[in-house]
Design a protein around this motif. Sequence first.
Motif, PDB file in Angstrom:
ATOM      1  N   LEU A  23     -49.431   9.976  23.282  1.00 53.48           N
ATOM      2  CA  LEU A  23     -50.174  11.115  22.747  1.00 53.48           C
ATOM      3  C   LEU A  23     -50.870  10.760  21.439  1.00 53.48           C
ATOM      4  O   LEU A  23     -52.040  11.114  21.221  1.00 53.48           O
ATOM      5  N   ALA A  78     -55.772  17.719  16.154  1.00 56.15           N
ATOM      6  CA  ALA A  78     -54.968  17.987  17.343  1.00 56.15           C
ATOM      7  C   ALA A  78     -53.521  18.216  16.950  1.00 56.15           C
ATOM      8  O   ALA A  78     -53.037  17.683  15.940  1.00 56.15           O
ATOM      9  N   TYR A 128     -49.661  18.814  19.046  1.00 52.81           N
ATOM     10  CA  TYR A 128     -48.812  18.981  20.233  1.00 52.81           C
ATOM     11  C   TYR A 128     -47.401  19.257  19.747  1.00 52.81           C
ATOM     12  O   TYR A 128     -46.894  18.584  18.850  1.00 52.81           O
ATOM     13  N   ILE A 146     -58.137  24.096  27.938  1.00 55.19           N
ATOM     14  CA  ILE A 146     -56.741  23.730  28.198  1.00 55.19           C
ATOM     15  C   ILE A 146     -56.242  24.228  29.554  1.00 55.19           C
ATOM     16  O   ILE A 146     -55.589  23.460  30.279  1.00 55.19           O
ATOM     17  N   THR A 163     -54.893  21.327  32.142  1.00 61.36           N
ATOM     18  CA  THR A 163     -53.473  21.184  32.446  1.00 61.36           C
ATOM     19  C   THR A 163     -53.123  21.666  33.844  1.00 61.36           C
ATOM     20  O   THR A 163     -52.143  21.208  34.433  1.00 61.36           O
ATOM     21  N   TYR A 188     -45.049  23.667  26.135  1.00 61.48           N
ATOM     22  CA  TYR A 188     -45.489  23.080  24.876  1.00 61.48           C
ATOM     23  C   TYR A 188     -46.684  23.833  24.320  1.00 61.48           C
ATOM     24  O   TYR A 188     -47.356  24.589  25.021  1.00 61.48           O
ATOM     25  N   LEU A 241     -50.371  23.339  22.467  1.00 60.09           N
ATOM     26  CA  LEU A 241     -51.430  22.352  22.330  1.00 60.09           C
ATOM     27  C   LEU A 241     -52.614  22.979  21.606  1.00 60.09           C
ATOM     28  O   LEU A 241     -53.098  24.043  21.990  1.00 60.09           O
ATOM     29  N   SER A 245     -56.798  17.616  27.614  1.00 63.65           N
ATOM     30  CA  SER A 245     -55.679  18.417  28.116  1.00 63.65           C
ATOM     31  C   SER A 245     -55.097  17.820  29.396  1.00 63.65           C
ATOM     32  O   SER A 245     -53.875  17.797  29.578  1.00 63.65           O
ATOM     33  N   VAL A 296     -53.055  14.860  28.397  1.00 68.30           N
ATOM     34  CA  VAL A 296     -51.802  15.308  27.779  1.00 68.30           C
ATOM     35  C   VAL A 296     -50.814  15.731  28.865  1.00 68.30           C
ATOM     36  O   VAL A 296     -49.641  15.336  28.844  1.00 68.30           O
TER      37      VAL A 296
END
Length: 220
Positions: A8, A21, A23, A162, A166, A193, A195, A212, A215
């Motif tokens: 990451l 960013a 996370y 996102i 995702t 999580y 983000l 995304s 990730v």
Amino acid sequence: MSQATTALSNLFNATPNLTAAYYYNLETGQTVSKNTATLITSASTYKLFIALFVIHQIETGKLSWNSAYPYSSGTVRSGFYDMIHISDNTFPQWIIAKYGKATIDTYLKSQGYKGIFNNSDHAMTSANDLGNILKYYNSHSSDSNVSYLLSLMKNQVYRSGIPAGTGQVVADKVGFLWDVRNDAGIVYDKHPYILVLMTNNQTNFDLICRISKQVQTIVG
């Protein structure tokens, strides 16, 4: 440092136009960040902080969901809905005019945030503050007012960042202004999580979508 943390960190630091960013793994507390403390043009992500202020006004009895609002269908609830669901600007501008920037920022700073009116031209925030307010909303999701906000965020109309990247259920708030594209959300993966992705030199959410997706591949 775990393999996922390294991956990451490498992703965030190697991506051009990713201004900041953040996370945060809601189960383990694992955190990976880039430039999180810097105040950056928030675009409409500032509405997450307006929402917090409005909820505070409601929970302290100074406002109610049924209070008169001179636009939309005429109540605070309808204006709040439009602010989150379609990112309409009328309601937050009404709140700012009603209470004043100084009052809103004083409250936000009392809650540990940097405030959003640090620039006279436009709202600003940091990836850290966006991450922290999402932590707050997640941890207070049993509160009926916060639950209502999260339900709106899960169904807001701008899904190409996102959520698209995702492929998960995401409660997020986007922001777009000039060449800025930001997205901040809670990703309800099997290992949920937070983000936050803040970008510049963009005309759409394609970069946020791509990041995304990477990730999610790393942590999903």
